[in-house]
Write a protein that holds these residues in place. Structure first.
Motif, PDB file in Angstrom:
ATOM      1  N   ILE A  58      63.861  50.638  68.795  1.00  0.00           N
ATOM      2  CA  ILE A  58      63.217  49.566  69.551  1.00  0.00           C
ATOM      3  C   ILE A  58      63.493  48.207  68.925  1.00  0.00           C
ATOM      4  N   VAL A  59      63.466  48.118  67.616  1.00  0.00           N
ATOM      5  CA  VAL A  59      63.708  46.839  66.947  1.00  0.00           C
ATOM      6  C   VAL A  59      65.161  46.384  67.137  1.00  0.00           C
ATOM      7  N   PRO A  60      66.186  47.245  66.897  1.00  0.00           N
ATOM      8  CA  PRO A  60      67.555  46.781  67.143  1.00  0.00           C
ATOM      9  C   PRO A  60      67.824  46.440  68.604  1.00  0.00           C
ATOM     10  N   ARG A  61      67.219  47.180  69.536  1.00  0.00           N
ATOM     11  CA  ARG A  61      67.471  46.915  70.952  1.00  0.00           C
ATOM     12  C   ARG A  61      66.905  45.568  71.363  1.00  0.00           C
ATOM     13  N   ASN A  62      65.774  45.178  70.811  1.00  0.00           N
ATOM     14  CA  ASN A  62      65.119  43.928  71.185  1.00  0.00           C
ATOM     15  C   ASN A  62      65.269  42.850  70.122  1.00  0.00           C
ATOM     16  N   ALA A  63      66.291  42.945  69.287  1.00  0.00           N
ATOM     17  CA  ALA A  63      66.443  42.016  68.161  1.00  0.00           C
ATOM     18  C   ALA A  63      66.561  40.570  68.625  1.00  0.00           C
ATOM     19  N   ALA A  64      67.356  40.305  69.654  1.00  0.00           N
ATOM     20  CA  ALA A  64      67.542  38.924  70.111  1.00  0.00           C
ATOM     21  C   ALA A  64      66.236  38.344  70.646  1.00  0.00           C
ATOM     22  N   ARG A  65      65.535  39.122  71.451  1.00  0.00           N
ATOM     23  CA  ARG A  65      64.265  38.634  72.012  1.00  0.00           C
ATOM     24  C   ARG A  65      63.238  38.414  70.910  1.00  0.00           C
ATOM     25  N   MET A  66      63.165  39.347  69.945  1.00  0.00           N
ATOM     26  CA  MET A  66      62.206  39.211  68.854  1.00  0.00           C
ATOM     27  C   MET A  66      62.535  38.011  67.972  1.00  0.00           C
ATOM     28  N   ALA A  67      63.819  37.757  67.742  1.00  0.00           N
ATOM     29  CA  ALA A  67      64.216  36.594  66.944  1.00  0.00           C
ATOM     30  C   ALA A  67      63.851  35.306  67.661  1.00  0.00           C
ATOM     31  N   GLY A  68      64.061  35.254  68.976  1.00  0.00           N
ATOM     32  CA  GLY A  68      63.680  34.064  69.742  1.00  0.00           C
ATOM     33  C   GLY A  68      62.186  33.798  69.690  1.00  0.00           C
ATOM     34  N   ILE A  69      61.396  34.857  69.793  1.00  0.00           N
ATOM     35  CA  ILE A  69      59.937  34.701  69.721  1.00  0.00           C
ATOM     36  C   ILE A  69      59.533  34.218  68.337  1.00  0.00           C
ATOM     37  N   ALA A  70      60.167  34.759  67.300  1.00  0.00           N
ATOM     38  CA  ALA A  70      59.830  34.342  65.933  1.00  0.00           C
ATOM     39  C   ALA A  70      60.177  32.879  65.702  1.00  0.00           C
ATOM     40  N   VAL A  71      61.334  32.446  66.184  1.00  0.00           N
ATOM     41  CA  VAL A  71      61.727  31.040  66.021  1.00  0.00           C
ATOM     42  C   VAL A  71      60.783  30.125  66.778  1.00  0.00           C
ATOM     43  N   ASP A  72      60.445  30.474  68.011  1.00  0.00           N
ATOM     44  CA  ASP A  72      59.515  29.644  68.789  1.00  0.00           C
ATOM     45  C   ASP A  72      58.152  29.566  68.125  1.00  0.00           C
ATOM     46  N   THR A  73      57.670  30.697  67.644  1.00  0.00           N
ATOM     47  CA  THR A  73      56.355  30.719  67.002  1.00  0.00           C
ATOM     48  C   THR A  73      56.352  29.878  65.731  1.00  0.00           C
ATOM     49  N   LEU A  74      57.384  30.038  64.920  1.00  0.00           N
ATOM     50  CA  LEU A  74      57.431  29.284  63.665  1.00  0.00           C
ATOM     51  C   LEU A  74      57.645  27.796  63.901  1.00  0.00           C
TER      52      LEU A  74
END
Length: 102
Positions: A58-74
């Protein structure tokens, strides 16, 4: 329904079973959590026949989306210098500090 004496006799006869229940439950919980963690991160590439028969973590499949959310949040959660300078009272011991020009 059993009375207290029957319950006490049952516990005395089967105490090993009652004593082992928490350990068996803990072992089952431990194993299922380890499997779940492995399924979240492995495999990195899709294994199986696309699009529905197979698995990817699940983490590798959604890596791009999760990275975008992390950048926006930070980036939205970090205080800006312009906002903090208005809310912070002047501090005479650091008044000689110079900030780099933009």
């Amino acid at each position: 329904m059993q009375n207290l004496e029957q319950i006490i006799v049952d516990v005395q006869q089967n105490w090993v079973i009652y004593a082992s229940m928490p350990f068996v439950a803990a072992a089952i919980g431990f194993v299922t959590k380890i499997i779940a963690i492995h399924m979240m991160f492995e495999p990195i590439e899709f294994v199986g026949k696309k699009p529905w028969f197979g698995w990817q973590g699940i983490v590798p499949r959604n890596a791009a989306r999760m990275a975008g959310i992390a950048v926006d949040t930070l980036s939205n959660g970090c205080p800006r210098r312009s906002n903090t300078s208005k809310a912070t009272p002047p501090m005479p011991w650091i008044s000689s500090t110079t900030y780099p020009k933009k």
